[in-house]
Design a protein around this motif. Sequence first.
Motif, PDB file in Angstrom:
ATOM      1  N   ARG A   1     -65.265 -25.160 -19.175  1.00 48.94           N
ATOM      2  CA  ARG A   1     -66.714 -25.004 -19.308  1.00 48.94           C
ATOM      3  C   ARG A   1     -67.423 -25.972 -18.377  1.00 48.94           C
ATOM      4  NH1 ARG A   1     -68.731 -26.760 -24.024  1.00 48.94           N
ATOM      5  NH2 ARG A   1     -70.692 -25.737 -23.531  1.00 48.94           N
ATOM      6  N   ARG A   2     -68.598 -25.554 -17.940  1.00 46.87           N
ATOM      7  CA  ARG A   2     -69.404 -26.433 -17.104  1.00 46.87           C
ATOM      8  C   ARG A   2     -70.819 -26.443 -17.640  1.00 46.87           C
ATOM      9  NH1 ARG A   2     -69.098 -26.937 -10.598  1.00 46.87           N
ATOM     10  NH2 ARG A   2     -70.322 -28.817 -10.392  1.00 46.87           N
ATOM     11  N   GLY A   3     -71.449 -27.603 -17.608  1.00 43.70           N
ATOM     12  CA  GLY A   3     -72.817 -27.708 -18.086  1.00 43.70           C
ATOM     13  C   GLY A   3     -73.507 -28.910 -17.473  1.00 43.70           C
ATOM     14  N   ALA A   4     -74.820 -28.930 -17.565  1.00 44.51           N
ATOM     15  CA  ALA A   4     -75.622 -30.067 -17.120  1.00 44.51           C
ATOM     16  C   ALA A   4     -75.830 -30.981 -18.319  1.00 44.51           C
ATOM     17  CB  ALA A   4     -76.962 -29.591 -16.567  1.00 44.51           C
TER      18      ALA A   4
ATOM     19  N   ASP B   1     -88.084 -35.347  -7.426  1.00 47.97           N
ATOM     20  CA  ASP B   1     -86.638 -35.396  -7.305  1.00 47.97           C
ATOM     21  C   ASP B   1     -85.975 -35.945  -8.571  1.00 47.97           C
ATOM     22  OD1 ASP B   1     -87.378 -34.674  -4.785  1.00 47.97           O
ATOM     23  OD2 ASP B   1     -86.285 -36.265  -3.752  1.00 47.97           O
ATOM     24  N   TYR B   2     -84.740 -35.481  -8.797  1.00 42.61           N
ATOM     25  CA  TYR B   2     -83.994 -35.876  -9.999  1.00 42.61           C
ATOM     26  C   TYR B   2     -82.513 -36.027  -9.658  1.00 42.61           C
ATOM     27  CZ  TYR B   2     -88.219 -34.100 -12.234  1.00 42.61           C
ATOM     28  OH  TYR B   2     -89.532 -33.882 -12.581  1.00 42.61           O
ATOM     29  N   LEU B   3     -81.817 -36.783 -10.497  1.00 40.92           N
ATOM     30  CA  LEU B   3     -80.362 -36.787 -10.505  1.00 40.92           C
ATOM     31  C   LEU B   3     -79.913 -35.993 -11.721  1.00 40.92           C
ATOM     32  CD1 LEU B   3     -79.530 -40.519  -9.660  1.00 40.92           C
ATOM     33  CD2 LEU B   3     -79.940 -38.614  -8.097  1.00 40.92           C
ATOM     34  N   VAL B   4     -78.888 -35.166 -11.542  1.00 40.43           N
ATOM     35  CA  VAL B   4     -78.357 -34.357 -12.632  1.00 40.43           C
ATOM     36  C   VAL B   4     -76.856 -34.602 -12.736  1.00 40.43           C
ATOM     37  CG1 VAL B   4     -77.880 -32.000 -13.435  1.00 40.43           C
ATOM     38  CG2 VAL B   4     -80.129 -32.569 -12.470  1.00 40.43           C
ATOM     39  N   VAL B   5     -76.389 -34.850 -13.950  1.00 39.81           N
ATOM     40  CA  VAL B   5     -74.955 -34.964 -14.211  1.00 39.81           C
ATOM     41  C   VAL B   5     -74.431 -33.585 -14.577  1.00 39.81           C
ATOM     42  CG1 VAL B   5     -73.160 -35.977 -15.666  1.00 39.81           C
ATOM     43  CG2 VAL B   5     -75.153 -37.347 -15.013  1.00 39.81           C
ATOM     44  N   GLU B   6     -73.463 -33.092 -13.801  1.00 41.25           N
ATOM     45  CA  GLU B   6     -72.784 -31.843 -14.137  1.00 41.25           C
ATOM     46  C   GLU B   6     -71.379 -32.178 -14.622  1.00 41.25           C
ATOM     47  OE1 GLU B   6     -72.825 -28.495 -11.592  1.00 41.25           O
ATOM     48  OE2 GLU B   6     -74.925 -28.752 -10.995  1.00 41.25           O
ATOM     49  N   ARG B   7     -71.020 -31.556 -15.715  1.00 44.47           N
ATOM     50  CA  ARG B   7     -69.760 -31.854 -16.391  1.00 44.47           C
ATOM     51  C   ARG B   7     -68.882 -30.605 -16.421  1.00 44.47           C
ATOM     52  NH1 ARG B   7     -71.081 -33.321 -22.318  1.00 44.47           N
ATOM     53  NH2 ARG B   7     -71.969 -31.239 -22.174  1.00 44.47           N
ATOM     54  N   THR B   8     -67.642 -30.738 -15.963  1.00 47.24           N
ATOM     55  CA  THR B   8     -66.654 -29.683 -16.078  1.00 47.24           C
ATOM     56  C   THR B   8     -65.618 -30.130 -17.096  1.00 47.24           C
ATOM     57  OG1 THR B   8     -66.954 -29.051 -13.765  1.00 47.24           O
ATOM     58  CG2 THR B   8     -64.959 -28.283 -14.865  1.00 47.24           C
ATOM     59  N   ALA B   9     -65.522 -29.407 -18.207  1.00 51.25           N
ATOM     60  CA  ALA B   9     -64.604 -29.770 -19.281  1.00 51.25           C
ATOM     61  C   ALA B   9     -63.393 -28.855 -19.248  1.00 51.25           C
ATOM     62  CB  ALA B   9     -65.308 -29.665 -20.630  1.00 51.25           C
ATOM     63  N   LYS B  10     -62.247 -29.413 -18.865  1.00 50.72           N
ATOM     64  CA  LYS B  10     -61.005 -28.636 -18.844  1.00 50.72           C
ATOM     65  C   LYS B  10     -60.269 -28.750 -20.168  1.00 50.72           C
ATOM     66  CE  LYS B  10     -60.341 -29.208 -13.863  1.00 50.72           C
ATOM     67  NZ  LYS B  10     -59.438 -29.710 -12.797  1.00 50.72           N
TER      68      LYS B  10
ATOM     69  N   GLY C   1     -80.383 -32.788 -21.376  1.00 59.62           N
ATOM     70  CA  GLY C   1     -80.967 -33.771 -20.467  1.00 59.62           C
ATOM     71  C   GLY C   1     -82.420 -34.044 -20.787  1.00 59.62           C
ATOM     72  N   LEU C   2     -82.818 -35.325 -20.707  1.00 58.03           N
ATOM     73  CA  LEU C   2     -84.195 -35.745 -20.952  1.00 58.03           C
ATOM     74  C   LEU C   2     -84.515 -36.922 -20.043  1.00 58.03           C
ATOM     75  CD1 LEU C   2     -86.844 -35.918 -22.775  1.00 58.03           C
ATOM     76  CD2 LEU C   2     -85.538 -37.523 -24.184  1.00 58.03           C
ATOM     77  N   THR C   3     -85.672 -36.882 -19.404  1.00 57.38           N
ATOM     78  CA  THR C   3     -86.146 -38.019 -18.611  1.00 57.38           C
ATOM     79  C   THR C   3     -87.660 -38.034 -18.662  1.00 57.38           C
ATOM     80  OG1 THR C   3     -85.917 -39.157 -16.466  1.00 57.38           O
ATOM     81  CG2 THR C   3     -86.293 -36.782 -16.399  1.00 57.38           C
ATOM     82  N   LEU C   4     -88.239 -39.168 -18.266  1.00 62.19           N
ATOM     83  CA  LEU C   4     -89.687 -39.308 -18.150  1.00 62.19           C
ATOM     84  C   LEU C   4     -90.046 -39.467 -16.684  1.00 62.19           C
ATOM     85  CD1 LEU C   4     -90.638 -41.818 -21.017  1.00 62.19           C
ATOM     86  CD2 LEU C   4     -90.685 -39.336 -21.081  1.00 62.19           C
ATOM     87  N   SER C   5     -91.236 -38.983 -16.309  1.00 65.82           N
ATOM     88  CA  SER C   5     -91.735 -39.280 -14.967  1.00 65.82           C
ATOM     89  C   SER C   5     -91.875 -40.788 -14.830  1.00 65.82           C
ATOM     90  CB  SER C   5     -93.077 -38.588 -14.736  1.00 65.82           C
ATOM     91  OG  SER C   5     -94.033 -39.018 -15.702  1.00 65.82           O
TER      92      SER C   5
ATOM     93  N   ARG D   1     -69.742 -34.906 -11.843  1.00 69.78           N
ATOM     94  CA  ARG D   1     -70.420 -35.023 -10.552  1.00 69.78           C
ATOM     95  C   ARG D   1     -71.898 -35.341 -10.780  1.00 69.78           C
ATOM     96  NH1 ARG D   1     -68.339 -29.981  -6.763  1.00 69.78           N
ATOM     97  NH2 ARG D   1     -66.328 -30.888  -6.189  1.00 69.78           N
ATOM     98  N   ILE D   2     -72.468 -36.118  -9.879  1.00 65.97           N
ATOM     99  CA  ILE D   2     -73.899 -36.406  -9.914  1.00 65.97           C
ATOM    100  C   ILE D   2     -74.537 -35.719  -8.713  1.00 65.97           C
ATOM    101  CG2 ILE D   2     -75.683 -38.191  -9.889  1.00 65.97           C
ATOM    102  CD1 ILE D   2     -73.659 -40.135 -11.022  1.00 65.97           C
ATOM    103  N   TRP D   3     -75.530 -34.894  -8.994  1.00 68.51           N
ATOM    104  CA  TRP D   3     -76.231 -34.145  -7.957  1.00 68.51           C
ATOM    105  C   TRP D   3     -77.653 -34.676  -7.797  1.00 68.51           C
ATOM    106  CZ3 TRP D   3     -73.898 -30.140  -5.222  1.00 68.51           C
ATOM    107  CH2 TRP D   3     -72.664 -29.725  -5.706  1.00 68.51           C
ATOM    108  N   TRP D   4     -78.119 -34.648  -6.568  1.00 63.90           N
ATOM    109  CA  TRP D   4     -79.502 -34.992  -6.226  1.00 63.90           C
ATOM    110  C   TRP D   4     -80.222 -33.674  -5.998  1.00 63.90           C
ATOM    111  CZ3 TRP D   4     -80.586 -37.941  -1.004  1.00 63.90           C
ATOM    112  CH2 TRP D   4     -81.979 -38.115  -0.830  1.00 63.90           C
ATOM    113  N   THR D   5     -81.284 -33.435  -6.732  1.00 68.59           N
ATOM    114  CA  THR D   5     -81.989 -32.156  -6.657  1.00 68.59           C
ATOM    115  C   THR D   5     -83.489 -32.379  -6.607  1.00 68.59           C
ATOM    116  OG1 THR D   5     -82.184 -29.965  -7.705  1.00 68.59           O
ATOM    117  CG2 THR D   5     -82.106 -31.872  -9.171  1.00 68.59           C
TER     118      THR D   5
END
Length: 452
Positions: free
Chosen positions: A278-281, A291-300, A211-215, A308-312
Amino acid sequence: MPQPQGPRPHHRRAAAAGSLVLAVLCLGGGPATAAPTAERPARGADGGHRPDVRLLDTITVPVGTVLDGVPFGGVSGIDYDPRSGRYVALSGDRSEPAPARLHVLRLPLDAKGFAVRTPQPAGSTVLSGPDGKPLPRRTVDPEAIRWAPGGKGLLWAGEGDAAAGLPPFVREAAPDGGHRRELPLPAAYRPVLGADGTPVSGVRARQAFEGLTLSLDGSKVVTLTEGSLVQDGPAPTAAAGSRSRLLVQGRADGRPLGEFVYPLGPPTDAGPVPAGTRRGASEILAVNETDYLVVERTAKSGTDFGIRIWWTTTVGATDVNGRAALAGSERVMPKRLLFDFATAGVAPDNVEGLTWGPRLADGSRSLVLVSDDSAGAFGSPGTAFHLLAVRPGLLAVHSPDVDHDGCVDRADLRRLLRSGRAGDLNGDGRTDGRDIRLWGSYGRTFPFPRGD
């Protein structure tokens, strides 16, 4: 504007609604498990029944598509430039079957969603290394990309190859893909191998800078590891979560400005979880200063993904800047589930890119997501682009931590109406009761426990 000594009478009701919970947001120490993780959808300031986030449209670019004379696929990052209306998409196929590259695209919208069923190409560029040459095969694993402020360059992240001792990186490139510079990497992230080749510390293989973002002002670079560093704890599994590190660096010099622990939870999908899950961001996107949005990925499997998209937020989280290893007592970033593709009836595929898109006609903010088709190696039908709409008034464009002291409390409320642009939480150009209501809703979104 007059300088009020506290909330004005007609604002007292809105202030009281938020103060009951928000007065306890200045957090003390405590175990990492104390921060809340809420899996019910966040509700915003209006308290209505309009969905917070809606899936508007999905288009798929088939495997084998060629744009501008080069293969299109393996996309691992995307970003939108509002000034030009163009997107940049990063190919993460490790310089095979074509050199590491980026595509510039247009994805116009209409009232129903995407106005085209295939992205409109606007150029492609090969990325160069410090030697000015295209990056050799298997020496780089591109994962995320962002436009530099004003579209005058690009920031992109690579995972490196921890198994071979190659560290991850964040590099700045010219618009033509030419290498400009690389940000310094804190020592804790550098992979260290034992005499037998076993990882001792640093990032794990394929779990580095996803993950990479700019302010929002472009002055800071923020990265997020897909999973924990070796010295911070075990990698995420089907049965257990992990602790990723969020790193904030100055864009001008790479100086570390802050570091926080993001709690990566275990898969929680209903039913049995297949072995090997496996699960990862896989991506991060800035919302405001904290505040940020994070994509969490569950790979079956190669084609079965939970996204899922989380607000953190970093508000209340322990700043672990410079720590070689986590102690386990740090207060992690609280998070709230914002959107789950399992509720949308669409197979999301392997989503690895997330960006803000243009404002929609009804005032909603758009989010554009892109998936990595792995060049069809695992049966993916192609590169999926998803368009989401985020309800107006849900996310603050400026942090509710108005005074930037690391907590949200009554001091922020007292300062809000006289803090100028910083108090314009909803971004409508003025600071008024709407901003106070949005401030109050923050406590309902993140119901922090009382600190020790």
